[in-house]
Design a protein around this motif. Structure first.
Motif, PDB file in Angstrom:
ATOM      1  N   GLN A  55       0.819  -1.211   0.000  1.00 45.49           N
ATOM      2  CA  GLN A  55       0.000   0.000   0.000  1.00 45.49           C
ATOM      3  C   GLN A  55       0.858   1.269   0.000  1.00 45.49           C
ATOM      4  OE1 GLN A  55      -2.432  -1.111   3.419  1.00 45.49           O
ATOM      5  NE2 GLN A  55      -4.235  -0.989   2.103  1.00 45.49           N
ATOM      6  N   GLN A  56       2.112   1.163   0.362  1.00 47.57           N
ATOM      7  CA  GLN A  56       3.009   2.322   0.426  1.00 47.57           C
ATOM      8  C   GLN A  56       3.701   2.625  -0.911  1.00 47.57           C
ATOM      9  OE1 GLN A  56       5.740   2.028   3.789  1.00 47.57           O
ATOM     10  NE2 GLN A  56       4.224   0.807   4.874  1.00 47.57           N
ATOM     11  N   ILE A  57       3.599   1.712  -1.873  1.00 43.94           N
ATOM     12  CA  ILE A  57       4.265   1.931  -3.166  1.00 43.94           C
ATOM     13  C   ILE A  57       3.608   3.135  -3.843  1.00 43.94           C
ATOM     14  CG2 ILE A  57       4.906   0.957  -5.407  1.00 43.94           C
ATOM     15  CD1 ILE A  57       4.400  -1.844  -4.131  1.00 43.94           C
ATOM     16  N   PRO A  58       4.390   4.168  -4.162  1.00 44.39           N
ATOM     17  CA  PRO A  58       3.807   5.363  -4.779  1.00 44.39           C
ATOM     18  C   PRO A  58       3.273   5.104  -6.185  1.00 44.39           C
ATOM     19  CG  PRO A  58       6.032   5.798  -3.934  1.00 44.39           C
ATOM     20  CD  PRO A  58       5.819   4.314  -3.898  1.00 44.39           C
ATOM     21  N   HIS A  59       2.292   5.893  -6.554  1.00 44.87           N
ATOM     22  CA  HIS A  59       1.741   5.892  -7.915  1.00 44.87           C
ATOM     23  C   HIS A  59       2.898   6.095  -8.901  1.00 44.87           C
ATOM     24  CE1 HIS A  59      -1.416   6.796 -10.909  1.00 44.87           C
ATOM     25  NE2 HIS A  59      -0.493   7.578 -11.429  1.00 44.87           N
ATOM     26  N   GLY A  60       2.949   5.276  -9.958  1.00 50.23           N
ATOM     27  CA  GLY A  60       3.994   5.411 -10.972  1.00 50.23           C
ATOM     28  C   GLY A  60       5.303   4.726 -10.617  1.00 50.23           C
ATOM     29  N   LYS A  61       5.320   4.000  -9.520  1.00 53.58           N
ATOM     30  CA  LYS A  61       6.518   3.268  -9.094  1.00 53.58           C
ATOM     31  C   LYS A  61       6.175   1.791  -8.968  1.00 53.58           C
ATOM     32  CE  LYS A  61       9.318   6.772  -8.488  1.00 53.58           C
ATOM     33  NZ  LYS A  61      10.565   6.921  -9.221  1.00 53.58           N
ATOM     34  N   ALA A  69      -1.430  -4.432  -6.152  1.00 57.85           N
ATOM     35  CA  ALA A  69      -0.581  -5.581  -6.476  1.00 57.85           C
ATOM     36  C   ALA A  69       0.058  -5.455  -7.853  1.00 57.85           C
ATOM     37  CB  ALA A  69      -1.396  -6.870  -6.383  1.00 57.85           C
ATOM     38  N   HIS A  70      -0.540  -4.666  -8.729  1.00 55.18           N
ATOM     39  CA  HIS A  70       0.023  -4.490 -10.074  1.00 55.18           C
ATOM     40  C   HIS A  70       1.384  -3.794 -10.023  1.00 55.18           C
ATOM     41  CE1 HIS A  70      -2.012  -0.661  -9.330  1.00 55.18           C
ATOM     42  NE2 HIS A  70      -1.212  -0.118 -10.248  1.00 55.18           N
ATOM     43  N   ARG A  71       1.717  -3.181  -8.911  1.00 52.77           N
ATOM     44  CA  ARG A  71       2.989  -2.472  -8.781  1.00 52.77           C
ATOM     45  C   ARG A  71       4.130  -3.355  -8.287  1.00 52.77           C
ATOM     46  NH1 ARG A  71       0.209   2.608  -5.842  1.00 52.77           N
ATOM     47  NH2 ARG A  71      -0.862   3.448  -7.673  1.00 52.77           N
ATOM     48  N   VAL A  72       3.910  -4.659  -8.235  1.00 52.43           N
ATOM     49  CA  VAL A  72       4.963  -5.583  -7.796  1.00 52.43           C
ATOM     50  C   VAL A  72       5.319  -6.496  -8.963  1.00 52.43           C
ATOM     51  CG1 VAL A  72       5.648  -7.295  -6.084  1.00 52.43           C
ATOM     52  CG2 VAL A  72       4.034  -5.485  -5.443  1.00 52.43           C
ATOM     53  N   SER A 124      -1.185   3.219 -17.291  1.00 53.36           N
ATOM     54  CA  SER A 124      -1.995   4.375 -16.887  1.00 53.36           C
ATOM     55  C   SER A 124      -1.270   5.216 -15.832  1.00 53.36           C
ATOM     56  CB  SER A 124      -3.362   3.922 -16.356  1.00 53.36           C
ATOM     57  OG  SER A 124      -3.245   3.370 -15.056  1.00 53.36           O
ATOM     58  N   GLU A 125      -0.252   4.631 -15.208  1.00 50.37           N
ATOM     59  CA  GLU A 125       0.551   5.355 -14.221  1.00 50.37           C
ATOM     60  C   GLU A 125       1.841   5.895 -14.839  1.00 50.37           C
ATOM     61  OE1 GLU A 125       1.116   3.236 -10.528  1.00 50.37           O
ATOM     62  OE2 GLU A 125      -0.983   2.629 -10.451  1.00 50.37           O
TER      63      GLU A 125
END
Length: 104
Positions: A15-21, A56-59, A84-85
């Motif tokens: 949940q801490q992963i920033p948008h676009g990262k 989860a898409h950010r992992v 989209s990010e």
């Protein structure tokens, strides 16, 4: 007070992963003090489908490959969310991973 489960600790960190990262399964496992538990991080994220606010898409894997994409409804949902990010994806791999990598 009850201690958080491993899965809950994964969810809190994701949940801490920033948008676009993005971050990696291994980076999460390392942060949680379980460097051999990359696969368990993946299992946790696969079980997060019914939870809200778990990006989860950010992992991704350590090479930037979208190895978890099979767990997203729709054939390209993970890629679409990342694009989209502002991330560029080619052949299921994030381009310029080092530019987008967030380490917890």
């Amino acid at each position: 007070m009850k201690e958080l489960s491993f899965f809950d600790k994964v969810y809190e960190l994701v949940q801490q992963i920033p948008h676009g990262k993005v971050t990696t399964y291994g980076a999460i496992a390392n942060k949680l003090g379980a460097p051999q538990a990359s696969r368990a991080v993946g299992y946790a994220l696969n079980h997060s489908k019914n939870l809200e606010n778990i990006p989860a898409h950010r992992v991704v894997n350590r090479k930037g490959l979208l190895t978890g994409k099979i767990h997203f409804m729709g054939t390209n949902l993970m890629q679409q969310l990342l694009e989209s990010e502002g991330l560029e994806i080619k052949n299921n791999q994030i381009q310029n991973l080092e530019q987008h990598l967030w380490l917890p």
